[in-house]
Design an enzyme around this catalytic site. Sequence first.
Site, PDB file in Angstrom:
ATOM      1  N   GLU A   1      -7.353  -9.756   3.912  1.00 24.21           N
ATOM      2  CA  GLU A   1      -6.877  -9.175   4.706  1.00 24.21           C
ATOM      3  C   GLU A   1      -7.464  -7.849   5.063  1.00 24.21           C
ATOM      4  O   GLU A   1      -7.423  -6.924   4.426  1.00 24.21           O
ATOM      5  CB  GLU A   1      -5.255  -9.128   4.623  1.00 24.21           C
ATOM      6  CG  GLU A   1      -4.516 -10.034   4.292  1.00 24.21           C
ATOM      7  CD  GLU A   1      -4.264 -11.072   5.385  1.00 24.21           C
ATOM      8  OE1 GLU A   1      -4.536 -10.862   6.399  1.00 24.21           O
ATOM      9  OE2 GLU A   1      -3.654 -12.332   5.006  1.00 24.21           O
TER      10      GLU A   1
ATOM     11  N   CYS B   1      -2.533  -1.824  10.183  1.00 27.32           N
ATOM     12  CA  CYS B   1      -3.501  -2.856  10.308  1.00 27.32           C
ATOM     13  C   CYS B   1      -3.379  -3.694  11.639  1.00 27.32           C
ATOM     14  O   CYS B   1      -4.340  -4.105  12.222  1.00 27.32           O
ATOM     15  CB  CYS B   1      -3.804  -3.775   9.002  1.00 27.32           C
ATOM     16  SG  CYS B   1      -2.298  -4.716   8.748  1.00 27.32           S
TER      17      CYS B   1
HETATM   18  P1  NAP Z   1      -9.793   0.296   1.032  1.00 25.33           P
HETATM   19  O1  NAP Z   1     -10.841   1.497   0.793  1.00 25.33           O
HETATM   20  O2  NAP Z   1     -11.095  -0.884   1.308  1.00 25.33           O
HETATM   21  O3  NAP Z   1      -9.106   0.110  -0.305  1.00 25.33           O
HETATM   22  C1  NAP Z   1      -8.332  -1.090  -0.196  1.00 25.33           C
HETATM   23  C2  NAP Z   1      -7.969  -1.005  -1.922  1.00 25.33           C
HETATM   24  O4  NAP Z   1      -9.036  -1.684  -2.553  1.00 25.33           O
HETATM   25  C3  NAP Z   1      -7.382   0.114  -2.737  1.00 25.33           C
HETATM   26  O5  NAP Z   1      -6.482  -0.452  -3.427  1.00 25.33           O
HETATM   27  C4  NAP Z   1      -8.799   0.375  -3.397  1.00 25.33           C
HETATM   28  O6  NAP Z   1      -8.569   1.166  -4.365  1.00 25.33           O
HETATM   29  C5  NAP Z   1      -9.377  -1.054  -3.585  1.00 25.33           C
HETATM   30  N1  NAP Z   1     -10.748  -0.854  -3.792  1.00 25.33           N
HETATM   31  C6  NAP Z   1     -11.571   0.098  -3.541  1.00 25.33           C
HETATM   32  N2  NAP Z   1     -12.805  -0.356  -3.913  1.00 25.33           N
HETATM   33  C7  NAP Z   1     -12.506  -1.721  -4.595  1.00 25.33           C
HETATM   34  C8  NAP Z   1     -13.584  -2.427  -5.545  1.00 25.33           C
HETATM   35  N3  NAP Z   1     -14.924  -2.289  -5.380  1.00 25.33           N
HETATM   36  N4  NAP Z   1     -13.205  -3.520  -5.878  1.00 25.33           N
HETATM   37  C9  NAP Z   1     -11.858  -3.525  -5.718  1.00 25.33           C
HETATM   38  N5  NAP Z   1     -10.874  -3.147  -5.386  1.00 25.33           N
HETATM   39  C10 NAP Z   1     -11.336  -1.917  -4.687  1.00 25.33           C
HETATM   40  O7  NAP Z   1      -8.906   0.250   2.384  1.00 25.33           O
HETATM   41  P2  NAP Z   1      -7.973   1.552   2.549  1.00 25.33           P
HETATM   42  O8  NAP Z   1      -8.680   2.773   3.007  1.00 25.33           O
HETATM   43  O9  NAP Z   1      -7.177   1.515   1.182  1.00 25.33           O
HETATM   44  O10 NAP Z   1      -7.145   0.777   3.579  1.00 25.33           O
HETATM   45  C11 NAP Z   1      -7.362   0.997   5.056  1.00 25.33           C
HETATM   46  C12 NAP Z   1      -8.117  -0.033   5.539  1.00 25.33           C
HETATM   47  O11 NAP Z   1      -7.209  -1.473   5.298  1.00 25.33           O
HETATM   48  C13 NAP Z   1      -8.031  -0.145   7.021  1.00 25.33           C
HETATM   49  O12 NAP Z   1      -9.293  -0.575   7.334  1.00 25.33           O
HETATM   50  C14 NAP Z   1      -7.014  -1.153   7.327  1.00 25.33           C
HETATM   51  O13 NAP Z   1      -7.285  -1.918   8.734  1.00 25.33           O
HETATM   52  C15 NAP Z   1      -6.962  -2.281   6.139  1.00 25.33           C
HETATM   53  N6  NAP Z   1      -5.620  -2.946   6.104  1.00 25.33           N
HETATM   54  C16 NAP Z   1      -5.570  -4.263   6.587  1.00 25.33           C
HETATM   55  C17 NAP Z   1      -4.485  -4.977   6.569  1.00 25.33           C
HETATM   56  C18 NAP Z   1      -4.215  -6.402   6.734  1.00 25.33           C
HETATM   57  O14 NAP Z   1      -3.211  -6.978   6.332  1.00 25.33           O
HETATM   58  N7  NAP Z   1      -5.325  -7.097   7.249  1.00 25.33           N
HETATM   59  C19 NAP Z   1      -3.452  -4.222   6.213  1.00 25.33           C
HETATM   60  C20 NAP Z   1      -3.278  -2.899   6.016  1.00 25.33           C
HETATM   61  C21 NAP Z   1      -4.594  -2.140   5.984  1.00 25.33           C
HETATM   62  P3  NAP Z   1      -8.752   2.744  -4.275  1.00 25.33           P
HETATM   63  O15 NAP Z   1      -7.536   3.198  -3.337  1.00 25.33           O
HETATM   64  O16 NAP Z   1      -8.216   3.154  -5.732  1.00 25.33           O
HETATM   65  O17 NAP Z   1     -10.149   3.049  -3.702  1.00 25.33           O
END
Ligand code: NAP
Length: 526
Positions: free
Chosen positions: A269, A308
Amino acid sequence: MNPTALVAIVFAPMTSLQSYVCGQWTAGSGDPVALHDPSTEAIIGDVRPGGVDFAATVAHARTVGGPALRALTFQQRGQILKGLSKVIHEHRDELIEIAGRNGGNTRGDAKFDLDGASGTLAYYAHLSKELPETPWLTDGAGTQLGRTARFWSEHVMLPRPGVALHINAFNFPAWGMGEKLACSILAGMPVVSKAGTASGMLAWRVSQLLVASGLLPEGSFQFLAGSVAKMVDHMQAMDVVAFTGSARTGARIRSNPACIENSVRVNIEADSINSAVLGPDCDIDDDTFTQFITNLHQDITQKAGQKCTAVRRILVPKDKLDDFKEQLIDRLESTRIGNALDGDSRMGPVASKAQLDDVRGGIETLQAECDTVIGGPEAMDRPGYFVKPTLLQARDNDAAILHKLEVFGPCATILPYDGKAETAIDLINRGGGCLVASAYSDDKKWLRELVTGIAPWHGRVWVGSEKTMGHALGPGAVLPGSIHGGPGRAGGGEELGGLRGLTPYLQRTAVQGDRAIVGRNFGVEE
Ligand code: NAP
């Protein structure tokens, strides 16, 4: 501002988040990552990335949690969900305070997240009542394969005997965790849940409460506060990774060698450039127009735009542009921005300094092709990670960046268009696949053309019309009865949608043989 809340912010004790793995709470190791109160920038806690034995954690889920869950019926698992929903609801006030302190959530934002979590758990608890007592679900009617029923096929769906790794984004620490947990536990798969670090305190506290409730069988729920990247390397054939976050991280997980080699189920997602379009039939006095303005204002300001599903592109017929701008600007200018813990605040800060920099930089990038209508990237005259509600307007229909760049904050861009459905379809689908698009009109012919043209590019299409006024939650709300997810850049995943939400955690198998043996329920009376 409430003086007690202020004292809590200034003198908040430092909290070091722990992980719950292999049946115990475990301190992290390595350099601490600070957790902030985004309203004041004060450090209120930390997370240490290491300290968890990943191999032991996934083994504990597979060998202890999985068998314990699979020994229960769907209804018994539903009862667990019902209890978990109550636990969150009973601690709502405490959790709202934490969401304000560590996530920058206003009271309204925090309720949206927490009630989303408890509501989704309760929804799946309720759904379990209609499921059979068998350990499997049957998918559709059986099929006769040969000349007689001696060669018959039945499709059954059984919980995958692996672990479900749930990786959540920072913006919905409770809801994100709750919606994935509900589907996994009901399906019968044990969970390792990882929270986004920046706002991890809420997910950590919710996890403490869920574990302390004693409702979850040992090994069926584990919580990771620190880094999860290396755990993905441990994924095996029966495991599932359900990820919510940025497209960039999603791509890294999808291309992880363990996931590829073992055909691990990966549900992504990711981010999305959602749009809202006003139909040419709507006038300023119409209820449909009012809903358009109300929902846009909510999407831009709720959670400071960090949803999102928030609208990033707003299509408005050129002849309605002045009325539209006047109304939306008025609403945005009257939004009270302030410390999330202040009960009067209607919009808080973004969640972290990194988010603040990202959002400001993103607005500057969009400004290369768009004019600023209100707001902008400039710092606000106050401490904290605050961003002005920002409305931009594309200079022309050739503007390209706004269809590609997600500015994950209180920012949206207006695209004036000629009112034709075909023009709207072309502009909306330039988003490359999105979670949701909303259309506001009472012209059925126009809507039919529009929805047909954009539906394949979206997980959800929300239609606002005169009769939905006062009856429908806005397009930003993810409801468990409808699917959530989207094609293309939105990740290609699908969650929720009633029983559809269980399918990632179940393996569908065709069982073939004599109908008297393999027929529905293996001959066991229904
Ligand atoms: P992110 O930086 O991609 O992080 C998401 C999750 O992945 C966090 O728990 C992060 O941990 C973890 N993570 C980071 N690097 C990783 C790796 N190499 N392997 C596995 N996991 C890893 O995103 P975010 O900044 O938290 O969230 C914002 C984004 O999420 C926005 O772009 C938004 O559009 C999207 N979003 C999408 C939805 C949907 O349902 N489609 C819903 C909500 C948000 P850490 O925090 O410890 O780095």
